[in-house]
Motif scaffolding. Sequence first.
Motif, PDB file in Angstrom:
ATOM      1  N   PRO A 231     -36.129  22.704  -0.172  1.00  0.00           N
ATOM      2  CA  PRO A 231     -37.270  23.601   0.019  1.00  0.00           C
ATOM      3  C   PRO A 231     -38.418  23.225  -0.922  1.00  0.00           C
ATOM      4  N   PRO A 232     -39.643  23.552  -0.551  1.00  0.00           N
ATOM      5  CA  PRO A 232     -40.756  23.246  -1.459  1.00  0.00           C
ATOM      6  C   PRO A 232     -40.625  24.057  -2.753  1.00  0.00           C
ATOM      7  N   GLY A 233     -41.017  23.446  -3.834  1.00  0.00           N
ATOM      8  CA  GLY A 233     -41.037  24.179  -5.103  1.00  0.00           C
ATOM      9  C   GLY A 233     -39.715  24.263  -5.824  1.00  0.00           C
ATOM     10  N   VAL A 234     -38.739  23.402  -5.509  1.00  0.00           N
ATOM     11  CA  VAL A 234     -37.444  23.506  -6.202  1.00  0.00           C
ATOM     12  C   VAL A 234     -37.581  23.205  -7.699  1.00  0.00           C
ATOM     13  N   ALA A 235     -38.685  22.572  -8.077  1.00  0.00           N
ATOM     14  CA  ALA A 235     -38.877  22.296  -9.508  1.00  0.00           C
ATOM     15  C   ALA A 235     -39.018  23.589 -10.305  1.00  0.00           C
ATOM     16  N   GLU A 236     -39.249  24.699  -9.630  1.00  0.00           N
ATOM     17  CA  GLU A 236     -39.314  25.996 -10.319  1.00  0.00           C
ATOM     18  C   GLU A 236     -38.085  26.861 -10.015  1.00  0.00           C
ATOM     19  N   PHE A 237     -37.113  26.303  -9.299  1.00  0.00           N
ATOM     20  CA  PHE A 237     -35.931  27.083  -8.915  1.00  0.00           C
ATOM     21  C   PHE A 237     -34.930  27.169 -10.063  1.00  0.00           C
ATOM     22  N   ASP A 238     -34.402  28.362 -10.273  1.00  0.00           N
ATOM     23  CA  ASP A 238     -33.252  28.543 -11.161  1.00  0.00           C
ATOM     24  C   ASP A 238     -32.063  28.956 -10.291  1.00  0.00           C
ATOM     25  N   SER A 239     -30.962  29.349 -10.926  1.00  0.00           N
ATOM     26  CA  SER A 239     -29.748  29.671 -10.157  1.00  0.00           C
ATOM     27  C   SER A 239     -29.983  30.721  -9.089  1.00  0.00           C
ATOM     28  N   ASP A 240     -30.775  31.759  -9.431  1.00  0.00           N
ATOM     29  CA  ASP A 240     -30.952  32.859  -8.484  1.00  0.00           C
ATOM     30  C   ASP A 240     -31.626  32.386  -7.201  1.00  0.00           C
ATOM     31  N   GLN A 241     -32.663  31.537  -7.342  1.00  0.00           N
ATOM     32  CA  GLN A 241     -33.345  31.066  -6.129  1.00  0.00           C
ATOM     33  C   GLN A 241     -32.475  30.084  -5.348  1.00  0.00           C
ATOM     34  N   GLU A 242     -31.747  29.274  -6.073  1.00  0.00           N
ATOM     35  CA  GLU A 242     -30.842  28.325  -5.405  1.00  0.00           C
ATOM     36  C   GLU A 242     -29.787  29.084  -4.587  1.00  0.00           C
ATOM     37  N   GLY A 243     -29.175  30.089  -5.249  1.00  0.00           N
ATOM     38  CA  GLY A 243     -28.136  30.870  -4.577  1.00  0.00           C
ATOM     39  C   GLY A 243     -28.678  31.632  -3.388  1.00  0.00           C
ATOM     40  N   GLN A 244     -29.853  32.221  -3.550  1.00  0.00           N
ATOM     41  CA  GLN A 244     -30.437  32.991  -2.453  1.00  0.00           C
ATOM     42  C   GLN A 244     -30.776  32.088  -1.264  1.00  0.00           C
ATOM     43  N   THR A 245     -31.219  30.877  -1.548  1.00  0.00           N
ATOM     44  CA  THR A 245     -31.537  29.950  -0.450  1.00  0.00           C
ATOM     45  C   THR A 245     -30.286  29.670   0.378  1.00  0.00           C
ATOM     46  N   MET A 246     -29.153  29.526  -0.326  1.00  0.00           N
ATOM     47  CA  MET A 246     -27.894  29.309   0.407  1.00  0.00           C
ATOM     48  C   MET A 246     -27.502  30.573   1.176  1.00  0.00           C
ATOM     49  N   LEU A 247     -27.557  31.718   0.512  1.00  0.00           N
ATOM     50  CA  LEU A 247     -27.109  32.966   1.147  1.00  0.00           C
ATOM     51  C   LEU A 247     -28.013  33.381   2.313  1.00  0.00           C
ATOM     52  N   GLN A 248     -29.280  32.980   2.239  1.00  0.00           N
ATOM     53  CA  GLN A 248     -30.190  33.314   3.337  1.00  0.00           C
ATOM     54  C   GLN A 248     -30.030  32.340   4.515  1.00  0.00           C
ATOM     55  N   GLY A 249     -29.175  31.361   4.340  1.00  0.00           N
ATOM     56  CA  GLY A 249     -28.925  30.413   5.432  1.00  0.00           C
ATOM     57  C   GLY A 249     -30.000  29.358   5.566  1.00  0.00           C
ATOM     58  N   ASN A 250     -30.755  29.117   4.494  1.00  0.00           N
ATOM     59  CA  ASN A 250     -31.843  28.134   4.578  1.00  0.00           C
ATOM     60  C   ASN A 250     -31.449  26.735   4.109  1.00  0.00           C
TER      61      ASN A 250
END
Lengths: 343, 443
Positions: free
Chosen positions: B262-281
């Motif tokens: 996804p765009p902007g992963v350079a600002e992703f921490d665990s919460d955004q990484e996990g949510q991306t998986m849980l949201q099915g993205n």
Amino acid sequence: MKESHPTIMSGPPGTPGPAPGWSDGEVNTSADSLALIEGEGGQAPPQRPEVAPTRRRRVPLILLALLAPTALFALILTILPLGYAVVTSFRSFRFGQPVAFIGLQNYFDLFRDSNFYRSLGTTLTFTIVATTVEFILGMMLALLLKEEFRWQGLIRSCLMIPMVVAPVVVGIVWRLLYSSDVGLLSYGVQLMMGHPISVLSNPSLALPAIILVDIWEWTPFMFLILLAGIQSLPQEPFEAARVDGAGPWSTFRYLTLPMLRPVIVVAVLIRALDAFTVFDQVFVLTQGGPGMATEVSTLMVYKTAFRFSQFGYAAAMAVTLLILVLFLSAAISRSLQGQVRQV
Amino acid sequence: MTRKRIRSNRRTFLRDSLSVLGSTALVQFVPGCGRTTSTTGRGKITFGSYADPAQNVLKEVFLPEFEKKTGIETEWVEADFSSWFQKAVNDGQTQAGAFDIYVLDDLWMPRFAGAGYLANLEELGFHPDTDFVESALDLGYWPPKTGPRQPGIDPKARPTLFGLPLIGDVQLLFYRNDVYASGPPATWDDVLRMARERSDPTKRQYGWVTRGVKGNPVVNSYFVLLHAFGGQMFEGDWKVAFNSPAAIEALEFYLRLLDYAPPGVAEFDSDQEGQTMLQGNAFAATMWTGWCGQVDDPNKSKVAGRISFSVPPKKVKQVAKLGLFMTGIAASAPNKQGALEFFNWFHSSAVQTQFARAGGTPCKVSAFKDEDSCRKSRWLPETLKALSIGLASPRTADWYKIEDILGTALNQTLIEKGNAKRRLDAAASEATAFLKNAGYSAG
């Protein structure tokens, strides 16, 4: 203009004469009261009544006794930790080795540390831009809302909201707004331009983004102080200026601004010092990233002390920053007072 | 009704003020002299910890159970990760004795054990059995059992047990079983190939998601790739090796995966990484086992039942990153015996099995192999495999500084989407200079 007749436009001692933009002699008649208020524009500041030499008064014991607890607390909570920080800055804390006295070595290392200069530059940029914009916006809001009108209380209360939210919460809210995947800002940009925007991972945008958060949060503070200052100004000079035909800009420049000087100095100083020690928003929003783009000095001190356990080096940083803050506050104070005098 | 006339003068004012001040001080002081005593008479143990949902089962089920069994009261004090670290360091430094048991990130063990903040468990009488997952238990020893030792540590000193694993946290590959229909990707090239074939940014479908924020998150993301590609952080006696050819190749591969993130992963921490998986993205990510419990919960996951787990894929090696929750008894603990009793009880194989059945991630092999536990928590078999091939961050108290240097370089590389060699070389130079200045040979 008569030399002996003080005017509100008069500059610092030695530069008598009218300031540009206001015709000679128009407000002279009404400026006496202001000269009394200001005490600096006039040539002859009000003198204190002469006190006849009397026997030296002894400070009552009860006063000393009542002051002692406060003095003790100040000593314990302020002076001692500061002294300890200075002592710590002369020591080396290396894991597995005894704490050693190393003199000024931490300071020598610090002055060779390019990351420290970079963080200092970031901090100064943040402080100057944020404080300036907050002052301008706060002044505009204060001038706009100083008059009585309907819904005034409601509007003022709404303006206060950002200031009373905890900085960490502010950081979290804005992190969500800036977020490149689910953020409102990114969504809006995508609607308009067809692609999302990554604010916090863009080295050119991250610092402005944090400055914007600070402006959003602390402009109300500036507004509040300036509004209180404006409302406490005496009305007579303004009425006299109105009678004399002064326009809004002239009134603001030659009356409001000079008379508000002490309030402005205090407000800008408080905000500048606060901005210089910004931590929460940066910690929550970027952790100093992307790269080193938002690595402010306080974050560097925090990491050096509490993550890297280099307490001596962190103390040297803290002491250096303290000295810089003292210089900064003196410079701001002198600069502002000087500028307003010249008006 | 008559009113008593009150006379006030300086003396009475002073006397009354002092007595009020004195009583107020006394009220504040007396409870501070000692901790609240237990009502049961068997004492109390105070846990200090960072807040993390992975510990909920322990707090809500097992501590009350321990109280019931032993009559020892428990108190759980927690703060966010950074705040707890500071509190624990302060408590350790000042030997204040505010806590009996510290919950620690495994990265903190060198600092806490090495600085004398933790009690020697062997001296207290704790002897670990062979049922412990070996790689997890090893993290509790100081000096470390393997690898170089940092300056100031006697090279011949015998490793001593100072801490025990509490939660067997490790990075697993989380993957979408509807995308990887034939099973988990065996190699990193499989991950890249699937990402290339199936990613569709217009539908917010990405082949990969990662944590890119500077510091610990991006280093943890890179760690697995680095070792999988045959690289390592240090060679020999602390020679920086994260700019070796293998390390550069790993980072360049990481950048290739980023094309499908996804765009902007350079600002992703665990919460955004996990949510991306849980949201099915996203189809795949290496994430901590702490997320496993959420993937089948329809309230939290849009792809419930469609995420599976495996040990991370391999390139030339197959490794997983350890990130255990450790515990140690504070050297200044007021109730060391109570704390030891908790350790003996909680780390018994029977209680560990109950812990696993209740949804916790244990640290005993028998608990991982318990059928009931595996039925309830389907990630346990893969977690055990990952633990057994797991690697921890280098065992030095200075790792945080190195992690910061490397983490900044990695984050910059992600943002620039290039310059892997230049950034890693610069970071290696900075890290080497720091290490040499700190007394490491680093040569």
